[in-house]
Design an enzyme around this catalytic site. Structure first.
Site, PDB file in Angstrom:
ATOM      1  N   TYR A   1       0.755  -1.044   0.077  1.00 53.56           N
ATOM      2  CA  TYR A   1       0.171   0.164   0.211  1.00 53.56           C
ATOM      3  C   TYR A   1       1.013   1.178   0.128  1.00 53.56           C
ATOM      4  O   TYR A   1       0.336   2.273   0.201  1.00 53.56           O
ATOM      5  CB  TYR A   1      -0.949  -0.090   1.470  1.00 53.56           C
ATOM      6  CG  TYR A   1      -1.794  -1.270   1.578  1.00 53.56           C
ATOM      7  CD1 TYR A   1      -2.698  -1.799   0.937  1.00 53.56           C
ATOM      8  CD2 TYR A   1      -1.391  -1.928   2.632  1.00 53.56           C
ATOM      9  CE1 TYR A   1      -3.292  -2.823   1.170  1.00 53.56           C
ATOM     10  CE2 TYR A   1      -1.968  -2.983   3.145  1.00 53.56           C
ATOM     11  CZ  TYR A   1      -2.801  -3.569   2.252  1.00 53.56           C
ATOM     12  OH  TYR A   1      -3.612  -4.635   2.798  1.00 53.56           O
TER      13      TYR A   1
ATOM     14  N   CYS B   1      14.706 -11.283  -2.868  1.00 50.96           N
ATOM     15  CA  CYS B   1      15.198 -11.031  -4.060  1.00 50.96           C
ATOM     16  C   CYS B   1      14.129 -10.361  -5.103  1.00 50.96           C
ATOM     17  O   CYS B   1      13.539 -11.011  -6.166  1.00 50.96           O
ATOM     18  CB  CYS B   1      15.451 -12.302  -4.745  1.00 50.96           C
ATOM     19  SG  CYS B   1      16.760 -13.104  -3.736  1.00 50.96           S
TER      20      CYS B   1
END
Ligand code: LLP
Length: 426
Positions: free
Chosen positions: A321, A349
């Site tokens: 968000y 990653c």
């Protein structure tokens, strides 16, 4: 404030955070029991003139330790899955003050919740009423339902957590309420006992609440006039908290929220309607921090990175968000320490693995502990095992003591439910 610096060390109630880091490791969520209790009692006091049933929204933080604190305070629960009901019962909660929300309940979940004796199903569609009626008929019983109405108000919050607009998937449109009532009468085995709404989360203004409650109050009066014995008004959750973001709007206090709700509810209090609240974030967000440790620093040409041992798998809100969470060094740095603008990132990653972007912090050293604040809600409950990372441990501080309420997962537990293919193959 239960998270304060004492002798320059960030301390939760009576326990310095480095003590927890040494005993439990990092990353670890640390919650203050006193702050959870304060939030609950804040609602009780603010609504003293119209005492509500406070059904804590388990999704915000369903840890059994957290739930047990709320059970002891006398809270009920708002659940969205049978898993949350089982958590609530495992924490010592009773089913009779549970409301079952959610737009997509399965028949087996409805059957189990009905057998457990929950207070009500907050139904969101005509087809759901039909299913609840059919399940109750098969069980030879009757289900209490509340109609979740979509009041069509703009919650003015992040679009992903806004739920009360006509274009959202939630609730029954006001025009469809008559059809819902007719469906309930036709299928039988369901009693409409309440009207419900939830317009969104992290609201920093009372106006949308007033508007929604006003619309629902009119509906309750109209339904009662038609002989539908509405006993409950459930106004959902949504009260926002301060994340200490520079320039952030100051949200309403619990008192201001309560005053707005009571002012908008018309004659419902006099009519003896029981108010139900479903707060989640405001009960637990300020009560928790995510404790993490700096692994490495990296100065690129464009940017400076601080790589820590917590990741977006542990606290997803910044990535999902663009949420802001305050970050504080656990040991207060000397005043002459230089400030540095840095991205605080995790080991996972992908570039969405960040906890803060372009944050000005005292230059952090390798091995230094940080506390990512206001993380008690939608932190641990949204954590994942992506990259085969055990989720954080969780600790509740209670005065001078702390309790491990979730030990760190062992790596083997992450794949314990999985299987390799048998040897013969194709
Ligand atoms: N009742 C219902 C039906 C809900 O859907 C929710 C939250 C609540 C109550 C509790 O709302 P609260 O008081 O916590 O605002 N993961 C997002 C928040 C999602 C909220 C979903 N529904 C976040 O991290 O911001």
């Amino acid at each position: 404030m239960s998270f304060t610096y004492k002798n320059d060390v960030l301390t939760c109630e009576g326990v310095p955070l480095p003590t927890i880091a040494s005993a439990v490791g990092t990353p670890t969520y640390v919650y203050s029991r006193a702050l959870i209790e304060q939030a609950y009692r804040g609602y009780v006091d603010a609504f003293a003139a119209w005492p509500p049933l406070i059904c804590y929204s388990v999704k915000a933080n369903g840890n059994l330790g957290v739930l047990s604190v709320l059970v002891r305070l006398g809270a009920g629960a708002d659940i969205v899955s049978i898993g949350e009901l089982r958590r609530w019962l495992a924490a010592g909660g009773v089913a009779s003050n549970v409301v079952f929300s959610g737009v997509g309940k399965r028949g087996d979940e409805i059957a189990e919740a009905l057998a457990a004796g929950i207070m009500a199903f907050n139904v969101e569609s005509i087809e759901e009423i039909e299913l609840v009626g059919a399940v109750a008929a098969t069980a030879g019983s009757t289900a209490n339902i509340m109609l979740r109405v979509n009041p069509d108000v703009d919650a003015q919050t992040h679009p992903y957590i806004s739920t009360g607009l006509r274009q959202n998937k939630f609730g029954i449109a006001r025009e469809a309420v008559a059809a819902a009532v007719a469906t309930a009468a036709r299928v039988g085995h369901v009693n409409i006992i309440g009207i419900d709404c939830h317009i969104g989360s992290q609201l920093l203004d009372t106006a949308p609440f007033s508007e929604a409650v006003g619309r629902l109050a009119e509906l309750v009066v109209a339904l009662r006039a038609q002989g539908v014995p509405i006993k409950y008004l459930d106004i959902g959750g949504g009260l926002g908290v301060q994340y200490r973001k520079p320039g952030e709007a100051v949200g309403p206090t619990q008192q201001a929220y309560a005053a707005a709700v009571m002012a908008a509810s018309g004659s419902l209090r006099e009519l003896g309607v029981q108010l139900v609240l479903e707060p989640g974030r405001s009960m637990v967000a300020p009560a928790g921090v995510l404790l993490s440790k700096v692994l490495f620093r990296k100065a690129g040409e464009e940017k400076h990175f601080t790589i820590v041992d917590a990741a977006f798998t542990d606290l997803m809100r910044p990535a999902l968000y663009s949420a802001y969470h305050p970050i504080d060094p656990v040991v207060r740095p000397p005043v002459d320490r230089a400030m540095r603008v840095t991205d605080v990132v995790g080991p996972v990653c992908e570039s969405s693995d960040f906890l803060a972007k372009d944050r000005e912090l005292p230059a952090l050293a390798q091995g230094e502990l940080i506390a990512i604040g206001v993380a008690g809600a939608y932190g641990a409950s949204m954590a994942s095992n992506y990259n085969a990372r055990p989720r954080p441990a969780e600790v509740i501080v209670d005065g001078e003591q702390f309790h491990i309420v979730r030990r760190r997962e062992a790596i083997e537990e992450l794949y314990q439910a999985e299987a390799v293919l048998p040897a013969q193959g194709r």
